[in-house]
Every structure is written in C-alpha cells, then in structure tokens.
Design an enzyme around this catalytic site. Structure first.
Site, PDB file in Angstrom:
ATOM      1  N   LEU A  44      10.951  -0.690  -4.806  1.00 56.07           N
ATOM      2  CA  LEU A  44      11.222  -1.540  -3.641  1.00 56.07           C
ATOM      3  C   LEU A  44      10.198  -2.664  -3.588  1.00 56.07           C
ATOM      4  O   LEU A  44       8.989  -2.407  -3.602  1.00 56.07           O
ATOM      5  CB  LEU A  44      11.131  -0.706  -2.353  1.00 56.07           C
ATOM      6  CG  LEU A  44      11.240  -1.497  -1.040  1.00 56.07           C
ATOM      7  CD1 LEU A  44      12.672  -1.973  -0.806  1.00 56.07           C
ATOM      8  CD2 LEU A  44      10.789  -0.644   0.145  1.00 56.07           C
ATOM      9  N   GLY A  94       1.182  -9.564   2.928  1.00 59.88           N
ATOM     10  CA  GLY A  94       0.975  -8.119   2.887  1.00 59.88           C
ATOM     11  C   GLY A  94       1.349  -7.525   4.237  1.00 59.88           C
ATOM     12  O   GLY A  94       2.524  -7.242   4.514  1.00 59.88           O
ATOM     13  N   SER A  95       0.337  -7.375   5.117  1.00 56.62           N
ATOM     14  CA  SER A  95       0.629  -6.866   6.469  1.00 56.62           C
ATOM     15  C   SER A  95       1.617  -7.775   7.185  1.00 56.62           C
ATOM     16  O   SER A  95       2.466  -7.314   7.943  1.00 56.62           O
ATOM     17  CB  SER A  95      -0.671  -6.778   7.278  1.00 56.62           C
ATOM     18  OG  SER A  95      -1.566  -5.896   6.649  1.00 56.62           O
ATOM     19  N   GLU A 149      10.419   5.948   5.425  1.00 57.73           N
ATOM     20  CA  GLU A 149       9.411   5.921   4.363  1.00 57.73           C
ATOM     21  C   GLU A 149       8.073   6.465   4.885  1.00 57.73           C
ATOM     22  O   GLU A 149       7.425   7.282   4.219  1.00 57.73           O
ATOM     23  CB  GLU A 149       9.195   4.485   3.869  1.00 57.73           C
ATOM     24  CG  GLU A 149      10.355   3.971   3.026  1.00 57.73           C
ATOM     25  CD  GLU A 149      10.496   2.456   3.087  1.00 57.73           C
ATOM     26  OE1 GLU A 149      11.647   2.001   3.012  1.00 57.73           O
ATOM     27  OE2 GLU A 149       9.487   1.748   3.228  1.00 57.73           O
ATOM     28  N   GLY A 152     -19.970  19.586  -4.396  1.00 57.86           N
ATOM     29  CA  GLY A 152     -21.254  19.046  -4.855  1.00 57.86           C
ATOM     30  C   GLY A 152     -21.059  18.119  -6.054  1.00 57.86           C
ATOM     31  O   GLY A 152     -20.065  17.387  -6.135  1.00 57.86           O
ATOM     32  N   GLY A 153     -21.991  18.184  -7.023  1.00 55.00           N
ATOM     33  CA  GLY A 153     -21.955  17.294  -8.193  1.00 55.00           C
ATOM     34  C   GLY A 153     -20.702  17.495  -9.036  1.00 55.00           C
ATOM     35  O   GLY A 153     -20.195  16.551  -9.657  1.00 55.00           O
ATOM     36  N   ALA A 205       2.524   1.264   2.716  1.00 56.01           N
ATOM     37  CA  ALA A 205       3.601   1.392   3.720  1.00 56.01           C
ATOM     38  C   ALA A 205       3.131   0.914   5.091  1.00 56.01           C
ATOM     39  O   ALA A 205       3.510   1.464   6.126  1.00 56.01           O
ATOM     40  CB  ALA A 205       4.127   2.826   3.790  1.00 56.01           C
ATOM     41  N   GLY A 206       2.300  -0.132   5.101  1.00 54.40           N
ATOM     42  CA  GLY A 206       1.730  -0.661   6.350  1.00 54.40           C
ATOM     43  C   GLY A 206       0.400   0.033   6.580  1.00 54.40           C
ATOM     44  O   GLY A 206       0.349   1.269   6.620  1.00 54.40           O
ATOM     45  N   THR A 207      -0.683  -0.720   6.725  1.00 53.47           N
ATOM     46  CA  THR A 207      -2.027  -0.139   6.833  1.00 53.47           C
ATOM     47  C   THR A 207      -2.205   0.636   8.146  1.00 53.47           C
ATOM     48  O   THR A 207      -1.379   0.525   9.066  1.00 53.47           O
ATOM     49  CB  THR A 207      -3.099  -1.250   6.787  1.00 53.47           C
ATOM     50  OG1 THR A 207      -2.873  -2.106   7.925  1.00 53.47           O
ATOM     51  CG2 THR A 207      -3.015  -2.094   5.512  1.00 53.47           C
TER      52      THR A 207
HETATM   53  C1  LIG Z   1      -0.895   1.593  -5.026  1.00 51.75           C
HETATM   54  C2  LIG Z   1      -0.066   0.737  -4.115  1.00 51.75           C
HETATM   55  C3  LIG Z   1       1.314   0.902  -4.101  1.00 51.75           C
HETATM   56  C4  LIG Z   1       2.114   0.068  -3.289  1.00 51.75           C
HETATM   57  N1  LIG Z   1       3.490   0.164  -3.379  1.00 51.75           N
HETATM   58  C5  LIG Z   1       4.247  -0.799  -2.784  1.00 51.75           C
HETATM   59  C6  LIG Z   1       5.663  -0.863  -3.035  1.00 51.75           C
HETATM   60  O1  LIG Z   1       6.233  -0.025  -3.757  1.00 51.75           O
HETATM   61  N2  LIG Z   1       6.373  -1.871  -2.474  1.00 51.75           N
HETATM   62  C7  LIG Z   1       5.780  -2.829  -1.676  1.00 51.75           C
HETATM   63  O2  LIG Z   1       6.491  -3.721  -1.217  1.00 51.75           O
HETATM   64  N3  LIG Z   1       4.448  -2.781  -1.407  1.00 51.75           N
HETATM   65  C8  LIG Z   1       3.662  -1.796  -1.946  1.00 51.75           C
HETATM   66  N4  LIG Z   1       2.299  -1.756  -1.709  1.00 51.75           N
HETATM   67  C9  LIG Z   1       1.703  -2.789  -0.854  1.00 51.75           C
HETATM   68  C10 LIG Z   1       1.131  -2.276   0.470  1.00 51.75           C
HETATM   69  O3  LIG Z   1       2.179  -1.927   1.348  1.00 51.75           O
HETATM   70  C11 LIG Z   1       0.208  -3.378   1.013  1.00 51.75           C
HETATM   71  O4  LIG Z   1      -0.954  -3.360   0.195  1.00 51.75           O
HETATM   72  C12 LIG Z   1      -0.129  -3.214   2.471  1.00 51.75           C
HETATM   73  O5  LIG Z   1       1.000  -3.433   3.269  1.00 51.75           O
HETATM   74  C13 LIG Z   1      -1.262  -4.160   2.925  1.00 51.75           C
HETATM   75  O6  LIG Z   1      -1.062  -5.474   2.504  1.00 51.75           O
HETATM   76  P1  LIG Z   1      -2.284  -6.259   1.770  1.00 51.75           P
HETATM   77  O7  LIG Z   1      -2.741  -5.392   0.648  1.00 51.75           O
HETATM   78  O8  LIG Z   1      -1.827  -7.633   1.439  1.00 51.75           O
HETATM   79  O9  LIG Z   1      -3.455  -6.299   2.834  1.00 51.75           O
HETATM   80  P2  LIG Z   1      -3.679  -7.412   3.991  1.00 51.75           P
HETATM   81  O10 LIG Z   1      -2.457  -7.587   4.793  1.00 51.75           O
HETATM   82  O11 LIG Z   1      -4.295  -8.623   3.374  1.00 51.75           O
HETATM   83  O12 LIG Z   1      -4.765  -6.672   4.892  1.00 51.75           O
HETATM   84  C14 LIG Z   1      -6.166  -6.618   4.573  1.00 51.75           C
HETATM   85  C15 LIG Z   1      -6.856  -5.875   5.724  1.00 51.75           C
HETATM   86  O13 LIG Z   1      -6.691  -6.633   6.950  1.00 51.75           O
HETATM   87  C16 LIG Z   1      -6.109  -5.812   7.947  1.00 51.75           C
HETATM   88  N5  LIG Z   1      -5.258  -6.607   8.834  1.00 51.75           N
HETATM   89  C17 LIG Z   1      -4.285  -7.483   8.489  1.00 51.75           C
HETATM   90  N6  LIG Z   1      -3.688  -7.986   9.584  1.00 51.75           N
HETATM   91  C18 LIG Z   1      -4.287  -7.416  10.655  1.00 51.75           C
HETATM   92  C19 LIG Z   1      -4.121  -7.516  12.071  1.00 51.75           C
HETATM   93  N7  LIG Z   1      -3.186  -8.285  12.625  1.00 51.75           N
HETATM   94  N8  LIG Z   1      -4.941  -6.781  12.865  1.00 51.75           N
HETATM   95  C20 LIG Z   1      -5.880  -5.960  12.329  1.00 51.75           C
HETATM   96  N9  LIG Z   1      -6.095  -5.820  11.000  1.00 51.75           N
HETATM   97  C21 LIG Z   1      -5.303  -6.543  10.171  1.00 51.75           C
HETATM   98  C22 LIG Z   1      -5.314  -4.766   7.168  1.00 51.75           C
HETATM   99  O14 LIG Z   1      -5.037  -3.620   7.968  1.00 51.75           O
HETATM  100  C23 LIG Z   1      -6.247  -4.494   6.001  1.00 51.75           C
HETATM  101  O15 LIG Z   1      -7.255  -3.596   6.399  1.00 51.75           O
HETATM  102  C24 LIG Z   1       1.490  -0.894  -2.451  1.00 51.75           C
HETATM  103  C25 LIG Z   1       0.091  -1.016  -2.445  1.00 51.75           C
HETATM  104  C26 LIG Z   1      -0.685  -0.227  -3.268  1.00 51.75           C
HETATM  105  C27 LIG Z   1      -2.186  -0.428  -3.264  1.00 51.75           C
END
Ligand SMILES: Cc1cc2nc3c(=O)[nH]c(=O)nc-3n(C[C@H](O)[C@H](O)[C@H](O)COP(=O)(O)OP(=O)(O)OC[C@H]3O[C@@H](n4cnc5c(N)ncnc54)[C@H](O)[C@@H]3O)c2cc1C
Length: 395
Positions: A125, A133-134, A245, A350-351, A374-376
C-alpha cells in the site's frame, strides 16, 4: 453487553497453529535472515498451507472469510517470532487485499484478490511520500487520465513489500486543486516494473527481512479500469482502511511484547548472580510484573477494538466515529507499551541482551516502528483528542 474474554476453540486453534508454524519454520532462520536483511522467499507459500494468507477475504476470492479478530490473532502470534514478517503479512493482507475487497469493483476483485489469497502475489500500500508523512493529505503524486490510461507521476516512500511485490494499491491526486477531496485510489502491477517505475530498497535498523521501498513514477501508465472506487473519493478509502490497519497491526507490537516477557521470564530464572537467579531480586520481579500488566492491557484494548469492528456493518470509521478513536488508541497503547516492555526485556538480559545471538534485541529493534508506522503516536493522540473535543459519544 455480553463480555466474554475467551477465544473460541477455532480461534485458539488458529493461534496455536500459527505460533507452532512460526516456531518451527521461521524461528531457526530468523537470525541469519535478519543479519542479511533477506525476505524468506517461501514465506507466503508456506503461510498459504495454513490457509491464512487471505484470512479476511471472502472464500469466493480464495480467502478464509474470517474477521479482524482472527487477523489480530495472526499478527500477534506471528510477531512472537518475527514482528517484521508479521508486518509484511499485515501490509499484504490488511493494507492491500482487504482495501481492494472493501472498495474495488467486482472485475478488479476477481482479477487481483485470488493471487493475493494464494500467495502468488505480494501486496503493498502506497500512501506516504517524501514530503507527505503525517500530513498524508498533502501528497503530490498525480494521476491524469489520458485516453485509456491513467498517467502517474511522483514518488512514495517507506512502502512495505514493494521490493519483490506484485500488487500496489496507492493514492494519487486526480484533482490537486481540491486538496484531500481530489484524491483517488488505484492498483498498479509492479512485477515486472512497468515503464517509468523504479523501486529502491531502503536499509533499516529494525524490521529487517520485511522489504521497504522508495518508489518513483515517471509517466507510468496504468489501465483506466484500475481506479478503485470513484474518482476523487480516495480519502474515505484511505481513512477507512487506516482504522482496521491500526487495530490489526497492534498485534505486531503485542506479539513482540509477549515474546519479550516469555524470553525474560526464562532468562531471569536461569541467570545466576550473587549466588541466586536474578529473578529472586524484587527489581527484576517488578519489571516482569509491569511487562505482564502492559501486555495484558494492550491485548484487551486490541481485541476489544477488533471485536467492535467485527460487530459493525459499516466499518468505514472516519471523523465523528468511535471506531477511529478505538483504532488509534489500540495502536497508540500497543506501540508505546510494547516498546517499553522490549526495552525492559533487554535490561533483564544484561549484556547478552545487547548481542545479536539473543532474539530479545531483534524484538527491541523491530518494535520501535509501532510508535511510527500507520500514523505516529502523536498523530494517534491528535485523532483521539479531536474526537473527545468534538463531542463524539465514546462511553
Ligand atoms: C518500516 C516502515 C514501514 C512503513 N510502511 C509503510 C507502508 O507500507 N505504506 C505507507 O504508505 N507508509 C509506510 N510507512 C510510513 C509511515 O506511515 C510514516 O513514516 C509515518 O506516517 C510518519 O511519517 P514521516 O516518517 O514522514 O514523519 P513526519 O510526518 O515527518 O513526522 C516526524 C515527527 O514529527 C511529528 N509530527 C508531525 N506532525 C505533527 C503534529 N501536527 N503534531 C505533533 N507532532 C507531529 C511526528 O509524530 C514525528 O514524531 C512505513 C514507515 C516505516 C519506517
């Protein structure tokens, strides 16, 4: 309200079967696969023998026709051995196949679901982009209709299962001027790579063995009929998918938490220091007790959310629904508590917990993803607070 916290005999059998398979087939390979960051090539073929590749897909398309509770049983019990491969299964089934089941027309379902259910195709997906990202709604990948094709331009990042995968469900802007209301969902066949498409494997410190890709689209053409749902209606598909999800993927985090507790219990009773097993010390006992309570609490939250979504006819969720809150709460808690549990597990070891021969460190590296993917955690808190403050009836 009927409250019954026990699994049915069938559900317990499913849990036992998956864990037994993962312990015998997967576990002996995991240290080497993790070291090489290699996906086990027969993974889906072997899972297919257990009938769990398409567990939430109706039998008419080759699935098992079961619910999200059973999907959580699968993620949890697979993750007790490999969180990474549990995520790969979750991305294949819940992120890709399940969204096709819920939103695509009959022709697309007939074409794409059977190979996703028998494991001959691996699904993925694509939502996240390098600059979205977010804030996923700000995505810039575009789809323009040209004759009988959609022409795709842009990029996607962190796409689980894209390297080596076959079926990509993804979102693109069909009317960028409309913002989130100008987004649509599509299916792209990515094996072999279509003209203009590339996929680069991303190196990670955890979730190794689960392939993650950086994708780029340069005038990639896909058939007009590969639009999923209606044009410009992608946002509802995206948000509706994220709820199931988040619930199902909570099992990945909790499977690692359970493994950390089981490994730590064993180790603490075997490791002798100061003439007695370290488990005889109350500071170790406190950790073990807290690990148990965290795991049990997370598990109750996940399975109650899964039972809730299974009970709903309309599973779409979205703004104003308790489902959105429950799904966000399930993964928020599972991710954070499991990360703490795995960290305590390393401390108890431990170690030795810091050494690659001990699986506890792999769970610790893998589980951190569940505060991010899946959304932080922050985004999940934003969703819960949004619903609390907008008066959604949650109790
Ligand atoms: C191993 C792995 C597998 C993944 N698999 C998929 C997949 O299959 N398909 C897919 O589409 N995506 C996938 N992702 C992407 C994942 O969903 C995103 O990494 C995640 O949504 C965060 O986006 P970003 O990494 O750009 O972080 P950013 O959005 O840049 O965020 C950086 C930091 O800022 C914080 N932040 C951002 N906005 C705010 C706000 N308004 N208030 C407070 N804090 C904020 C965030 O919480 C985070 O701590 C995957 C990621 C990884 C690492």
């Amino acid at each position: 309200m009927a409250i019954d916290f026990t699994f049915t005999d069938e559900q317990q059998m499913l849990a036992d079967t998956i864990y037994k398979w993962a312990s015998t087939w997967l576990d002996p390979q995991m240290e080497e696969l993790d070291e090489k960051d290699e996906f086990p090539k027969d993974f889906f073929k072997e899972l297919g023998k257990l009938g769990m590749v398409g567990i939430t897909i109706p039998e008419q398309y080759g699935g098992a026709g079961l619910g999200y509770t059973e999907a959580c049983i699968c993620t949890e019990n697979l993750a007790r051995i490999s969180n990474a491969l549990s995520m790969t299964w979750g991305a294949h089934l819940v992120l890709c196949a399940d969204n096709i089941k819920r939103n695509a027309n009959e022709e697309l379902k007939q074409k794409y679901l059977p190979p996703l259910c028998d494991g001959t195709a691996m699904g993925c997906l694509g939502i996240t982009e390098p600059n979205a990202g977010s804030d996923a709604m700000s995505m810039r990948t575009t789809a323009k209709l040209d004759g009988d094709s959609w022409v795709i331009n842009g990029s996607k990042i962190f796409i689980t299962n894209a390297p080596g995968g076959q079926t990509l469900l993804f979102y693109a802007k069909t009317a960028p001027e409309l913002g989130p209301k100008g987004m649509s969902a599509f299916i792209m066949e990515i094996d072999p790579w279509p003209k203009g498409y590339t996929c680069e494997k991303i190196r990670k410190f955890g979730m190794r063995t689960s392939p993650t890709g950086l994708l780029s689209f340069d005038d990639v053409r896909i058939p007009k009929e590969n639009l999923v749902g209606e044009v410009n209606k992608g946002v509802a598909i995206l948000t509706g998918g994220l709820t199931t999800e988040r619930i199902t993927l909570s099992g990945c985090a909790l499977g690692s938490a359970r493994a950390a507790l089981e490994l730590s219990l064993k180790y603490a009773q075997e490791r002798v220091q100061f003439g007695k097993p370290i488990a005889a010390n109350q500071m170790i006992q406190e950790k073990l007790a807290n690990m148990y309570v965290g795991y049990e609490t997370g598990r109750l939250l996940m399975y109650s959310a899964a039972a809730y979504v299974d009970s709903l006819t309309d599973k779409r969720g979205g703004k104003g629904t308790v489902l959105d809150m429950k799904a966000a709460a399930s993964l928020l808690y599972a991710g954070e508590v499991s990360t703490k549990i795995c960290m305590d597990g390393v401390q108890i070891h431990g170690g030795y917990g810091y050494c690659l021969e001990y699986p506890i460190q792999r769970h610790y590296r893998d589980v951190k993803l569940w505060d991010i993917g899946a959304g932080t955690s922050e985004v999940r808190r934003i969703i819960i607070a949004r619903e609390l403050l907008s008066g959604t009836k949650w109790a």
